[in-house]
Design a protein around this motif. Structure first.
Motif, PDB file in Angstrom:
ATOM      1  N   LEU A 167       0.836  -1.201   0.000  1.00 11.26           N
ATOM      2  CA  LEU A 167       0.000   0.000   0.000  1.00 11.26           C
ATOM      3  C   LEU A 167       0.865   1.243   0.000  1.00 11.26           C
ATOM      4  O   LEU A 167       0.543   2.242  -0.657  1.00 11.26           O
ATOM      5  CB  LEU A 167      -0.935   0.000   1.215  1.00 11.26           C
ATOM      6  N   GLY A 168       1.975   1.190   0.722  1.00 14.03           N
ATOM      7  CA  GLY A 168       2.887   2.330   0.724  1.00 14.03           C
ATOM      8  C   GLY A 168       3.507   2.556  -0.637  1.00 14.03           C
ATOM      9  O   GLY A 168       3.611   3.691  -1.113  1.00 14.03           O
ATOM     10  N   VAL A 169       3.904   1.474  -1.301  1.00 12.74           N
ATOM     11  CA  VAL A 169       4.472   1.580  -2.651  1.00 12.74           C
ATOM     12  C   VAL A 169       3.444   2.139  -3.617  1.00 12.74           C
ATOM     13  O   VAL A 169       3.775   2.911  -4.532  1.00 12.74           O
ATOM     14  CB  VAL A 169       4.967   0.196  -3.127  1.00 12.74           C
ATOM     15  N   ALA A 170       2.167   1.761  -3.413  1.00 14.58           N
ATOM     16  CA  ALA A 170       1.094   2.252  -4.282  1.00 14.58           C
ATOM     17  C   ALA A 170       0.603   3.630  -3.873  1.00 14.58           C
ATOM     18  O   ALA A 170      -0.397   4.116  -4.393  1.00 14.58           O
ATOM     19  CB  ALA A 170      -0.071   1.268  -4.264  1.00 14.58           C
ATOM     20  N   SER A 171       1.315   4.252  -2.923  1.00 20.13           N
ATOM     21  CA  SER A 171       0.980   5.613  -2.447  1.00 20.13           C
ATOM     22  C   SER A 171      -0.407   5.681  -1.819  1.00 20.13           C
ATOM     23  O   SER A 171      -1.101   6.685  -1.938  1.00 20.13           O
ATOM     24  CB  SER A 171       1.086   6.628  -3.605  1.00 20.13           C
ATOM     25  N   VAL A 172      -0.795   4.596  -1.151  1.00 16.92           N
ATOM     26  CA  VAL A 172      -2.045   4.569  -0.408  1.00 16.92           C
ATOM     27  C   VAL A 172      -1.714   4.731   1.064  1.00 16.92           C
ATOM     28  O   VAL A 172      -0.841   4.033   1.593  1.00 16.92           O
ATOM     29  CB  VAL A 172      -2.802   3.239  -0.621  1.00 16.92           C
ATOM     30  N   SER A 173      -2.366   5.654   1.717  1.00 14.26           N
ATOM     31  CA  SER A 173      -2.121   5.874   3.139  1.00 14.26           C
ATOM     32  C   SER A 173      -2.443   4.609   3.926  1.00 14.26           C
ATOM     33  O   SER A 173      -3.511   4.007   3.764  1.00 14.26           O
ATOM     34  CB  SER A 173      -2.986   7.037   3.648  1.00 14.26           C
ATOM     35  N   VAL A 174      -1.506   4.194   4.777  1.00  9.25           N
ATOM     36  CA  VAL A 174      -1.672   2.949   5.541  1.00  9.25           C
ATOM     37  C   VAL A 174      -2.108   3.257   6.965  1.00  9.25           C
ATOM     38  O   VAL A 174      -1.316   3.756   7.764  1.00  9.25           O
ATOM     39  CB  VAL A 174      -0.358   2.143   5.569  1.00  9.25           C
ATOM     40  N   PRO A 175      -3.357   2.953   7.305  1.00  8.11           N
ATOM     41  CA  PRO A 175      -3.804   3.121   8.695  1.00  8.11           C
ATOM     42  C   PRO A 175      -3.338   1.920   9.525  1.00  8.11           C
ATOM     43  O   PRO A 175      -4.059   0.944   9.698  1.00  8.11           O
ATOM     44  CB  PRO A 175      -5.333   3.161   8.563  1.00  8.11           C
ATOM     45  N   TRP A 176      -2.110   1.996  10.032  1.00  5.98           N
ATOM     46  CA  TRP A 176      -1.493   0.833  10.655  1.00  5.98           C
ATOM     47  C   TRP A 176      -2.284   0.295  11.842  1.00  5.98           C
ATOM     48  O   TRP A 176      -2.386  -0.919  12.031  1.00  5.98           O
ATOM     49  CB  TRP A 176      -0.062   1.171  11.083  1.00  5.98           C
ATOM     50  N   ALA A 177      -2.824   1.194  12.653  1.00 10.22           N
ATOM     51  CA  ALA A 177      -3.575   0.736  13.826  1.00 10.22           C
ATOM     52  C   ALA A 177      -4.773  -0.115  13.399  1.00 10.22           C
ATOM     53  O   ALA A 177      -5.044  -1.178  13.964  1.00 10.22           O
ATOM     54  CB  ALA A 177      -4.034   1.921  14.661  1.00 10.22           C
ATOM     55  N   THR A 178      -5.471   0.348  12.353  1.00 10.48           N
ATOM     56  CA  THR A 178      -6.635  -0.394  11.863  1.00 10.48           C
ATOM     57  C   THR A 178      -6.206  -1.698  11.192  1.00 10.48           C
ATOM     58  O   THR A 178      -6.877  -2.728  11.320  1.00 10.48           O
ATOM     59  CB  THR A 178      -7.445   0.462  10.881  1.00 10.48           C
ATOM     60  N   LEU A 179      -5.083  -1.666  10.470  1.00 13.61           N
ATOM     61  CA  LEU A 179      -4.591  -2.871   9.808  1.00 13.61           C
ATOM     62  C   LEU A 179      -4.233  -3.944  10.839  1.00 13.61           C
ATOM     63  O   LEU A 179      -4.608  -5.113  10.696  1.00 13.61           O
ATOM     64  CB  LEU A 179      -3.372  -2.536   8.945  1.00 13.61           C
ATOM     65  N   LEU A 180      -3.528  -3.549  11.890  1.00 14.23           N
ATOM     66  CA  LEU A 180      -3.157  -4.514  12.922  1.00 14.23           C
ATOM     67  C   LEU A 180      -4.385  -5.013  13.677  1.00 14.23           C
ATOM     68  O   LEU A 180      -4.460  -6.193  14.049  1.00 14.23           O
ATOM     69  CB  LEU A 180      -2.151  -3.873  13.891  1.00 14.23           C
ATOM     70  N   LEU A 181      -5.365  -4.120  13.885  1.00  9.83           N
ATOM     71  CA  LEU A 181      -6.613  -4.542  14.518  1.00  9.83           C
ATOM     72  C   LEU A 181      -7.337  -5.559  13.635  1.00  9.83           C
ATOM     73  O   LEU A 181      -7.906  -6.542  14.136  1.00  9.83           O
ATOM     74  CB  LEU A 181      -7.508  -3.334  14.781  1.00  9.83           C
ATOM     75  N   SER A 182      -7.312  -5.346  12.327  1.00 13.00           N
ATOM     76  CA  SER A 182      -7.949  -6.285  11.400  1.00 13.00           C
ATOM     77  C   SER A 182      -7.283  -7.656  11.462  1.00 13.00           C
ATOM     78  O   SER A 182      -7.959  -8.690  11.438  1.00 13.00           O
ATOM     79  CB  SER A 182      -7.884  -5.743   9.966  1.00 13.00           C
ATOM     80  N   VAL A 183      -5.936  -7.663  11.524  1.00 10.05           N
ATOM     81  CA  VAL A 183      -5.213  -8.934  11.630  1.00 10.05           C
ATOM     82  C   VAL A 183      -5.613  -9.664  12.906  1.00 10.05           C
ATOM     83  O   VAL A 183      -5.845 -10.873  12.910  1.00 10.05           O
ATOM     84  CB  VAL A 183      -3.691  -8.696  11.591  1.00 10.05           C
ATOM     85  N   ALA A 184      -5.712  -8.907  14.017  1.00 11.13           N
ATOM     86  CA  ALA A 184      -6.110  -9.526  15.289  1.00 11.13           C
ATOM     87  C   ALA A 184      -7.533 -10.056  15.225  1.00 11.13           C
ATOM     88  O   ALA A 184      -7.811 -11.193  15.631  1.00 11.13           O
ATOM     89  CB  ALA A 184      -5.968  -8.521  16.426  1.00 11.13           C
ATOM     90  N   LEU A 185      -8.444  -9.238  14.680  1.00 11.68           N
ATOM     91  CA  LEU A 185      -9.869  -9.605  14.664  1.00 11.68           C
ATOM     92  C   LEU A 185     -10.187 -10.714  13.679  1.00 11.68           C
ATOM     93  O   LEU A 185     -11.013 -11.587  13.967  1.00 11.68           O
ATOM     94  CB  LEU A 185     -10.720  -8.372  14.318  1.00 11.68           C
ATOM     95  N   TYR A 186      -9.537 -10.686  12.522  1.00 12.99           N
ATOM     96  CA  TYR A 186      -9.954 -11.577  11.440  1.00 12.99           C
ATOM     97  C   TYR A 186      -8.969 -12.696  11.140  1.00 12.99           C
ATOM     98  O   TYR A 186      -9.234 -13.522  10.268  1.00 12.99           O
ATOM     99  CB  TYR A 186     -10.228 -10.762  10.183  1.00 12.99           C
ATOM    100  N   ILE A 187      -7.826 -12.728  11.842  1.00 13.20           N
ATOM    101  CA  ILE A 187      -6.896 -13.850  11.683  1.00 13.20           C
ATOM    102  C   ILE A 187      -6.594 -14.488  13.037  1.00 13.20           C
ATOM    103  O   ILE A 187      -6.914 -15.646  13.278  1.00 13.20           O
ATOM    104  CB  ILE A 187      -5.579 -13.413  10.996  1.00 13.20           C
ATOM    105  N   ILE A 188      -5.986 -13.725  13.934  1.00  9.49           N
ATOM    106  CA  ILE A 188      -5.487 -14.300  15.183  1.00  9.49           C
ATOM    107  C   ILE A 188      -6.610 -14.839  16.057  1.00  9.49           C
ATOM    108  O   ILE A 188      -6.610 -16.018  16.455  1.00  9.49           O
ATOM    109  CB  ILE A 188      -4.641 -13.264  15.953  1.00  9.49           C
ATOM    110  N   VAL A 189      -7.591 -13.989  16.357  1.00 10.25           N
ATOM    111  CA  VAL A 189      -8.673 -14.425  17.245  1.00 10.25           C
ATOM    112  C   VAL A 189      -9.492 -15.559  16.626  1.00 10.25           C
ATOM    113  O   VAL A 189      -9.766 -16.567  17.297  1.00 10.25           O
ATOM    114  CB  VAL A 189      -9.576 -13.227  17.631  1.00 10.25           C
TER     115      VAL A 189
END
Length: 352
Positions: A167-189
């Protein structure tokens, strides 16, 4: 494959129509659903995503990780495709087609979001439908189970960094807090919940596990379709105004599927991998965990974003395209085994 799974594309098309119609008829309801958020996570959609993902993760036996060494070359090919090729090739294809070739036909403010959705789609290797594809080609079940279990473990650690990088290479702003929350909610848990539940069910016997899976499988697909109705309820006006958007988004997805499947298949043949491993390897390398991609796109960019729409297009094309890949690898078995045998013999003749 059940009738419901076989005609998933038809149900998706019907959900598109239903979502668009309901979005126009009940705008207040959809606004209320969109407003039910906590920490940028839409609660109704989060529940639906869990209903989609957990039944699929219940199928995974992480004890099968010990079997991956039995098919080291096949596992190596699929890992290479899933993590070193597919996300990056999709970022390249998405940027080329969406930001350049078809840019004049797309809403300019949504182009970065479309590319982001395509990246999310490619960064998550398929978990559940792979078992269906492997069964259709009579793939080695131990390889398939071990490979999927390994990919699930790697997703916990690699999904967020790869998505953030691309996303950074594609010049898309990366909301890291939300991305990590998504990983926790939709993968880890979900992985933890599914494995604890799996152990509890198996402790009561294989019959209890099989009965639970039979009840949950339709629920998982219904949750997927309900999520699509919500997505297209929000996307309805844009779709009506831009009917070519879906066809355009499908272009890089189609190219990516055939490219990665073909690359995995040819690499396996060159390395002398048995066809019963190479066939599911090609399918695992090509398919996507679109349920996770949809969930992450909604969390990161919102229900009515271009990213969410791009991931839904992945759902739309996945089943018919993967069925063509199944037919191709099945029809080419004789060609594959002729070349694979030669590769295996050359390998055996090398000095040790």
């Amino acid at each position: 494959m059940s009738i419901f799974e076989r005609y998933l594309t038809l149900w998706v098309i019907l959900c598109i129509a239903a979502g668009v119609a309901l979005g126009h008829a009940l705008p207040g309801l959809f606004s209320a659903v969109a407003g039910a958020e906590v920490a940028n996570v839409n609660l109704p959609v989060a529940v639906l995503i869990w209903l989609m993902i957990i039944p699929m993760l219940l199928k995974i036996d992480f004890g099968a990780l010990g079997k991956v060494t039995e098919h080291a070359r096949g596992v190596g090919v699929t890992l290479f495709i899933n993590w070193a090729v597919k996300p990056f090739s999709m970022a390249l294809l998405g940027t080329f087609f969406i930001a350049h070739v078809f840019a004049p036909f797309l809403p300019g403010d949504q182009i970065p979001s479309y590319i982001a959705g395509l990246i999310l789609l490619a960064a998550a290797p398929c978990t559940a439908m792979v078992f269906v594809w492997s069964n259709l080609v009579n793939g080695d079940p131990n390889y398939t189970l071990g490979q999927v279990a390994l990919n699930d473990v790697l997703m916990v650690f690699l999904f967020a960094p790869i998505v953030g990088l691309l996303l950074g290479v594609a010049s898309v702003s990366v909301p890291w807090a939300t991305l990590l929350l998504s990983v926790a909610l939709y993968i880890i848990v979900p992985v933890i919940v599914a494995q604890l539940w799996r152990r509890s069910l198996l402790a009561s016997g294989q019959g209890a596990f099989d009965r639970t899976m039979a009840r949950l499988q339709p629920l998982s697909l219904v949750a997927l379709l309900a999520t699509l109705v919500l997505l297209f309820g929000f996307q309805g006006e844009q779709i009506i105004a831009q009917p070519t958007v879906i066809a355009i988004l499908a272009v890089p997805i189609l190219i990516q599927v055939y490219f990665n499947a073909g690359l995995a298949y040819v690499m396996s043949r060159y390395l002398g991998v048995a066809w019963c491993v190479a066939a599911p390897a090609a399918l695992i390398g090509a398919s996507n965990f679109f349920e996770l991609a949809v969930a992450a796109a909604i969390s990161l960019f919102g229900l009515n974003s271009g990213a969410a729409l791009a991931t839904v297009v992945g759902v739309l094309v996945e089943v018919p395209v993967m069925l063509t890949v199944v037919k191709i690898v099945t029809a080419s078995k004789d060609w594959y085994e002729a070349g694979s045998d030669r590769a295996g013999n050359k390998s055996a003749e090398l000095p040790r």
